[in-house]
Design a protein around this motif. Structure first.
Motif, mmCIF file in Angstrom:
data_model
loop_
_atom_site.group_PDB
_atom_site.id
_atom_site.type_symbol
_atom_site.label_atom_id
_atom_site.label_comp_id
_atom_site.label_asym_id
_atom_site.label_seq_id
_atom_site.Cartn_x
_atom_site.Cartn_y
_atom_site.Cartn_z
ATOM 1 N N ASP A 1 0.814 -1.223 0.000
ATOM 2 C CA ASP A 1 0.000 0.000 0.000
ATOM 3 C C ASP A 1 0.845 1.270 0.000
ATOM 4 O O ASP A 1 0.299 2.384 -0.119
ATOM 5 C CB ASP A 1 -0.909 0.024 1.226
ATOM 6 N N ILE B 1 2.539 2.417 -2.237
ATOM 7 C CA ILE B 1 2.483 3.103 -3.536
ATOM 8 C C ILE B 1 1.463 4.237 -3.539
ATOM 9 O O ILE B 1 1.520 5.159 -4.347
ATOM 10 C CB ILE B 1 2.173 2.082 -4.657
ATOM 11 N N ASN B 2 0.507 4.167 -2.599
ATOM 12 C CA ASN B 2 -0.507 5.228 -2.530
ATOM 13 C C ASN B 2 0.086 6.586 -2.144
ATOM 14 O O ASN B 2 -0.583 7.609 -2.275
ATOM 15 C CB ASN B 2 -1.591 4.855 -1.526
ATOM 16 N N LEU C 1 2.227 8.154 -3.667
ATOM 17 C CA LEU C 1 2.358 8.960 -4.883
ATOM 18 C C LEU C 1 1.054 9.676 -5.231
ATOM 19 O O LEU C 1 1.055 10.733 -5.851
ATOM 20 C CB LEU C 1 2.809 8.085 -6.054
ATOM 21 N N LYS C 2 -0.055 9.076 -4.820
ATOM 22 C CA LYS C 2 -1.352 9.701 -5.087
ATOM 23 C C LYS C 2 -1.679 10.780 -4.060
ATOM 24 O O LYS C 2 -2.503 11.652 -4.319
ATOM 25 C CB LYS C 2 -2.448 8.645 -5.073
ATOM 26 N N GLU C 3 -1.012 10.740 -2.917
ATOM 27 C CA GLU C 3 -1.298 11.699 -1.855
ATOM 28 C C GLU C 3 -0.159 12.686 -1.666
ATOM 29 O O GLU C 3 0.046 13.230 -0.588
ATOM 30 C CB GLU C 3 -1.525 10.946 -0.538
ATOM 31 N N ILE C 4 0.554 12.950 -2.757
ATOM 32 C CA ILE C 4 1.766 13.762 -2.664
ATOM 33 C C ILE C 4 1.475 15.198 -2.238
ATOM 34 O O ILE C 4 2.292 15.866 -1.582
ATOM 35 C CB ILE C 4 2.518 13.740 -4.011
ATOM 36 N N ASP C 5 0.281 15.726 -2.607
ATOM 37 C CA ASP C 5 -0.079 17.118 -2.290
ATOM 38 C C ASP C 5 -1.006 17.234 -1.080
ATOM 39 O O ASP C 5 -1.521 18.324 -0.811
ATOM 40 C CB ASP C 5 -0.751 17.784 -3.499
ATOM 41 N N GLU C 6 -1.212 16.151 -0.382
ATOM 42 C CA GLU C 6 -2.076 16.192 0.792
ATOM 43 C C GLU C 6 -1.387 16.966 1.930
ATOM 44 O O GLU C 6 -0.148 17.075 1.958
ATOM 45 C CB GLU C 6 -2.402 14.775 1.263
ATOM 46 N N ARG D 1 7.226 12.176 3.325
ATOM 47 C CA ARG D 1 6.440 13.131 2.532
ATOM 48 C C ARG D 1 5.854 14.234 3.414
ATOM 49 O O ARG D 1 5.870 15.422 3.065
ATOM 50 C CB ARG D 1 5.310 12.410 1.813
#
Length: 413
Positions: A342, A344-345, A347-352, A374
């Motif tokens: 998990d 890898i997620n 990368l999808k939450e990079i701007d959170e 991050r």
């Protein structure tokens, strides 16, 4: 003229004028020649007479007379009688209108007198108008001269008023600078004081004026007092940043930026104090941000999820087993240790937004190292961006102050 015409009419019928004699003699001559009754016709030359008669045939009157057989003498007498009658009628009409002509003559004479008087009067008017014209010209020249003087006086008055306004020190300004609190009114007064200080420093004519000798000591005292007061004010605000649990961005935006003209005033009129404030701000932010990130890193370490330990290897440790027994050693279920899973997620939450440690601890939730990495860098980027913008708005020198602030964070990190 009327008497001459009357006398002429009263002559005996046998007496005629020279003109009438000549007319009648010519008619008699022509008539005698026509009927051949005058015996003295042999004495007159008839040369060319026939030719003239031939030429007169074309005349309508002569042709009419000849065609009717009228004698020239009788025709001439008839014409003469008609002329005399017309003359008598004209004379009679003249005599009848003589009184009117005399009255007209008198009126014309009176008009001549009046016109002569008007000519004299107009001549006097012309002389007076010439004198008035010269007076008007003189008045115009004086008016232009007075207008030019008035314009010059207005220009001098405006410049003098501006000079007095720029150099004078009102009592209210002294009261605010010396005893007033640093607020919006104080900032407006600082702007006025700054204009006056620039005015006496830049204008060369002001430096040589006597008014400056009276005002300059007071302006210098106000400058020193204003620098001292705003320096203490800024130091207090900077120390407020060091208090625990202080929201730095809110304090910067609501307090420091609101009084950023203080920095402008110090930079223009107190360079040394400005440098001290800048150094104090840099040192404060060094300590505050360094402590903030150290505490944040320590809080993130408590949230880290240990996926692999120091004894977890990809291969098999050969120091404790023989070459023949390595394949028979029972292995634990370690397939998920180095699997991406998990993670890898991330990368999808990079701007959170970054993680908030005390909220994460309250939920007893653990995070992989990548999530913590991050979150830390996200917070660092947001803080650096905000600080870079603030330094540009507050000090007008982004790069150097920004480097000084984050140098300590980098070295301490």
């Amino acid at each position: 003229m009327a008497e001459a015409a009357t006398n002429e009419l009263l002559k005996p019928e046998g007496e005629t004028t020279d003109a009438s004699k000549s007319v009648f003699n010519l008619g008699a001559v022509v008539g005698d020649l026509t009927i051949e009754e005058d015996a003295s016709s042999n004495d007159i030359s008839l040369e060319g007479l026939q030719q003239e008669l031939e030429e007169c045939k074309a005349d309508e009157v002569v042709a009419n007379i000849l065609s009717k057989g009228v004698k020239l003498r009788e025709y001439t007498k008839g014409v003469e009688n008609n002329l005399r009658q017309v003359e008598l009628d004209s004379i009679q009409e003249y005599i009848t209108e003589s009184d009117n002509l005399v009255s007209l003559h008198d009126q014309i004479r009176d008009c001549d007198v009046i016109l002569s008087q008007m000519e004299t009067l107009l001549g006097g008017f012309q002389v007076e108008i010439g004198s008035i014209s010269s007076d008007i010209k003189i008045l115009q020249e004086k008016s232009l001269d007075m207008g030019l003087k008035l314009k010059n006086r207005k220009v001098a008055e405006s410049k003098l008023a501006k000079f007095v306004e720029d150099i004078i020190v009102p009592p209210r300004m002294i009261e605010i600078i010396v005893d007033g609190e640093v607020n919006e009114e104080y900032l407006r007064t600082l702007e006025i004081l700054s204009k006056k200080l620039k005015f006496v420093e830049v204008d060369s004519m002001v430096k040589t004026s006597n008014a400056l000798k009276d005002v300059q000591p007071e302006l210098e005292r106000l400058r020193q007092k204003a620098i001292s007061k705003v320096f203490e004010f800024m130091i207090q605000k900077l120390y407020a940043l060091r208090k625990p649990k202080t929201n730095i961005q809110i304090l910067q935006q609501s307090i420091l930026l609101k009084y950023k003209y203080v920095i402008t005033f110090l930079k223009e009129h107190g360079k040394e104090i400005y440098n001290e404030v800048r150094v104090a701000y840099t040192d404060t932010m060094n300590k505050v941000l360094s402590a903030h990130f150290r505490a944040y890193i320590q809080a993130l370490e408590k949230l880290q999820l240990d996926i692999a330990g120091p004894t977890d290897l990809i291969g098999v440790d050969t120091r404790s087993t023989s070459l023949f027994s390595r394949g028979r050693e029972p292995l634990k279920n370690r397939s998920a240790i180095f699997a991406l899973g998990d993670r890898i997620n991330i990368l999808k939450e990079i701007d959170e937004p970054s993680l908030i440690p005390h909220i994460a601890e309250a939920s007893s939730k653990k995070y992989p190292y990548e999530v913590l990495f991050r979150s830390l860098h996200k917070l660092l980027m947001d803080t650096a961006t905000s600080e870079y913008v603030f330094c540009g708005d507050f000090f007008w020198r982004r790069i150097c102050i920004f480097r000084y602030i984050f140098r300590a964070i980098y070295c301490n990190g």
